[in-house]
Design a protein around this motif. Structure first.
Motif, PDB file in Angstrom:
ATOM      1  N   SER A 379       0.897  -1.188   0.122  1.00  0.00           N
ATOM      2  CA  SER A 379      -0.078  -0.012  -0.079  1.00  0.00           C
ATOM      3  C   SER A 379       0.813   1.246  -0.189  1.00  0.00           C
ATOM      4  CB  SER A 379      -0.917  -0.029   1.154  1.00  0.00           C
ATOM      5  OG  SER A 379      -0.034  -0.093   2.443  1.00  0.00           O
ATOM      6  N   SER A 380       0.295   2.245  -0.435  1.00  0.00           N
ATOM      7  CA  SER A 380       0.964   3.658  -0.444  1.00  0.00           C
ATOM      8  C   SER A 380       0.209   4.606   0.004  1.00  0.00           C
ATOM      9  CB  SER A 380       1.517   3.841  -1.884  1.00  0.00           C
ATOM     10  OG  SER A 380       2.253   5.271  -1.699  1.00  0.00           O
ATOM     11  N   THR A 381       0.547   5.625   0.728  1.00  0.00           N
ATOM     12  CA  THR A 381      -0.768   6.616   1.157  1.00  0.00           C
ATOM     13  C   THR A 381      -0.066   8.120   0.731  1.00  0.00           C
ATOM     14  OG1 THR A 381       0.983   7.110   3.222  1.00  0.00           O
ATOM     15  CG2 THR A 381      -0.890   5.546   3.331  1.00  0.00           C
ATOM     16  N   VAL A 382      -1.005   8.858   0.643  1.00  0.00           N
ATOM     17  CA  VAL A 382      -0.755  10.512   0.111  1.00  0.00           C
ATOM     18  C   VAL A 382      -1.588  11.273   1.215  1.00  0.00           C
ATOM     19  CG1 VAL A 382      -1.343  12.080  -1.569  1.00  0.00           C
ATOM     20  CG2 VAL A 382      -0.369  10.057  -2.212  1.00  0.00           C
ATOM     21  N   VAL A 383      -1.114  11.980   1.681  1.00  0.00           N
ATOM     22  CA  VAL A 383      -1.949  13.029   2.574  1.00  0.00           C
ATOM     23  C   VAL A 383      -2.362  14.339   2.145  1.00  0.00           C
ATOM     24  CG1 VAL A 383      -1.580  14.387   4.948  1.00  0.00           C
ATOM     25  CG2 VAL A 383      -0.509  12.069   4.504  1.00  0.00           C
TER      26      VAL A 383
END
Length: 427
Positions: A379-383
């Motif tokens: 998974s990868s996140t962006v804020v």
């Protein structure tokens, strides 16, 4: 080549004949054109829809055989309100206008085809193999307009097979909540909106044999849980090379899938599909002797150019991720509230995008892109942060700072002045 020239010449000749014979219907059809068999009424060789129902009041099924309709205008069926089954089999040359099916509030089955084979049969799906051998793709509807069927609240079965449709978008089926059976076989379909079938949550049978489908984009991320009632998926005779295993997570375990006559490639996707398929599923068209090419199989990887955005309420932001892995991973994007967002997964470019409108404070937070296949998950996140409000204080601060600097120089000036006076006295 000679066959194609003959087919084109025949179509042009037919089209010219239709133009010459086209007439406006002002009442019932002429005597002898319609024959009644109990509740079934068959009308043949008619060039337009009669403005009044040409069959008896007890008729519930109407079939137009060898029809030559250059156009089906708005409100063409206003006097047909008792009809539950309508078949138009023949040449529908130009268009079906929006609102053409107004008045058919009780219609449950609608067929619009370029052929008259078994037009009176309600179980049209059993005739698809026979239809295929007759299909030329030179006649029939080329496009279906938006909301064409939104006045058919009871429609359960729609057959648009063997026309010339080449693109399917979600607006075509915007009112398909009750539809359980859909036929698109024998068209020229090669492009789909990813959410094309989202308005049809009760779909049980989907027939798309003999098209030009190469990628199943309508069965990827945004389609998750949309095919929970599917029983039959016919993809016979297309250009499909990859059948991702994650599709088995979308469809029920008892679905029948026909993949015959597709140029399927023996790679990780196919191996995983064979491993994951249920004993209850009837999948035809697969090669069970395919061996696993382990060197091209890999766990998913996700990369993104940006990990943080600052926006103001009311602005939009486009999140983009590159997702790789073999077999093609199942991808989903969830927001700060944990709910999935509708995005687009381009299998050709491995690009996943989602366009977000940041309307409220709850839309700010962490967005997570997840990918999973049989070799792993990641998974990868962006804020997405709220951009700080900027106050106009720079000028005052600058003036204050300048004044402070000037005051700090006063003691030094006095010292220099005293040194100069002492120097003069010594001289």
């Amino acid at each position: 080549m000679e066959a194609w020239i003959y087919a084109i010449s025949f179509t042009l000749l037919l089209y010219g004949t239709l133009l010459g014979n086209a007439q406006s219907c002002t009442g019932s059809s002429e005597s002898g054109q319609c024959t009644t068999f109990g509740p079934l009424c068959e009308c043949s060789n008619i060039s337009c829809i009669p403005t009044t129902n040409p069959c008896g009041p007890s008729t519930t099924d109407i079939v137009f055989l060898r029809s030559f309709f250059l156009n089906i205008p708005r409100d063409a069926f206003l006097s047909y309100n008792n009809i539950t089954f309508l078949a138009i089999a023949g040449f529908v040359g130009l268009s079906i206008e929006q609102g053409a099916f107004n008045g058919l509030h009780n219609l449950e089955i609608l067929r619009v085809n370029a052929f008259s084979i078994s037009a009176s049969s309600k179980s049209w799906a059993t005739d698809i193999d026979m239809y295929v051998s007759y299909s030329t793709g030179l006649t029939g509807l080329q496009a279906v307009s938006q909301d064409m069927f939104n006045t058919l609240p009871r429609l359960k079965s729609l057959d648009l097979s063997f026309n010339r449709i080449n693109y399917v978008n979600r607006n075509i089926f915007s009112s398909f909540y009750s539809v359980e059976e859909l036929g698109l076989a024998g068209n020229s379909i090669e492009m789909f909106d990813e959410t094309a079938f989202k308005p049809a949550p009760r779909l049980k049978k989907l027939y798309m044999s003999k098209n030009r489908i190469s990628h199943l984009v309508f069965m990827t991320n945004s389609s998750h849980s949309l095919f929970q009632h599917l029983e039959r998926l016919d993809l016979f005779g297309n250009g499909i090379t990859v059948f991702p295993s994650f599709i088995l997570q979308i469809v029920p375990p008892v679905v029948d899938i026909d993949l015959r006559e597709n140029p399927l490639i023996c790679d990780c996707n196919m191996i995983e599909f064979l491993k994951s398929s249920s004993e209850d599923q009837q999948i035809v068209g697969l090669d069970p002797t395919c061996t696993s090419p382990e060197k091209i199989c890999s766990a998913p990887k996700i990369s993104s150019s940006f990990t943080e955005f600052e926006v103001l309420p009311g602005e939009s932001v486009l999140l983009a991720f590159e997702v790789t892995g073999q077999p093609h991973p199942f991808v989903s994007i969830s927001g700060p509230d944990g709910l999935q967002r509708v995005g687009r997964y381009n299998i050709k470019t491995n690009q996943v995008t989602v366009d977000l409108l940041i309307a409220e404070d709850t839309d700010f937070g962490t967005y997570t892109c997840s990918a999973q296949n049989s070799y792993g998950s990641t998974s990868s996140t962006v804020v997405v942060k709220k951009e700080p409000t900027k106050h106009i204080t720079t000028t005052k601060s600058a003036k204050s700072k300048k004044a402070n600097n000037a005051n700090s120089l006063i003691p030094y000036r006095i010292i220099f002045l005293l040194i100069a006076v002492l120097h003069c006295l010594m001289i």
